[in-house]
Design an enzyme around this catalytic site. Sequence first.
Site, PDB file in Angstrom:
ATOM      1  N   HIS A   1       0.835  -1.199   0.000  1.00 36.23           N
ATOM      2  CA  HIS A   1       0.000   0.000   0.000  1.00 36.23           C
ATOM      3  C   HIS A   1       0.870   1.249   0.000  1.00 36.23           C
ATOM      4  CE1 HIS A   1       0.717  -1.383   4.120  1.00 36.23           C
ATOM      5  NE2 HIS A   1       0.689  -0.124   4.493  1.00 36.23           N
ATOM      6  N   TRP A   2       0.432   2.224  -0.749  1.00 36.02           N
ATOM      7  CA  TRP A   2       1.127   3.509  -0.820  1.00 36.02           C
ATOM      8  C   TRP A   2       0.456   4.473   0.157  1.00 36.02           C
ATOM      9  CZ3 TRP A   2       1.253   0.150  -4.765  1.00 36.02           C
ATOM     10  CH2 TRP A   2       2.383   0.096  -5.584  1.00 36.02           C
TER      11      TRP A   2
END
Length: 177
Positions: free
Chosen positions: A132-133
Amino acid sequence: MAINLKDVWPQERDLMIRPERFKYVRKLIKPEGCVFCSALSKGVSLESLVVYQSENVMVVLNKYPYNNGHILILPTKHCGDINEIEEDAYNEISWLIRESFKILKESFYCEGINLGLNHGAVAGAGVPDHIHWHIIPRWSGDTNFFPLIAETKLIAQSLEDTYKLLKPKFETLKERS
Ligand SMILES: [Zn+2]
């Protein structure tokens, strides 16, 4: 004021010298199974904090934000390696990151934004198995109380308000995608 990245991203060193925080974080984000897959199964809703979802990609509010408007962008596929993401999904993530910058700027009038990916547990990923960013709005002067925010989750704007603000804006993306 210079932003110290150490104040923004959880570092492995922090986990070692601050075991209490490590325990807290582990407990919060690893109830059972994958929190992101669980949110995905609930769909776009305040409960799941998902503001955008397509076949390949989703955007979710960070339940324990470092700052107002802290969102996460991730593939719907459960994988921890950037190279396991299909080409289409990766392109959609790139597109969403840029669109998110526009949305966060117009929603929060932030002066800067941190974009980051902690790839792997030793790099600081809280949920290393589901990549996840992080996208975090920044304002000048927020650096001083950043560590406090990270510890106490004392956020000026509630998650519900943030959700109500961002969801309609991400909905308009859906129409264009
Ligand atoms: Zn997952």
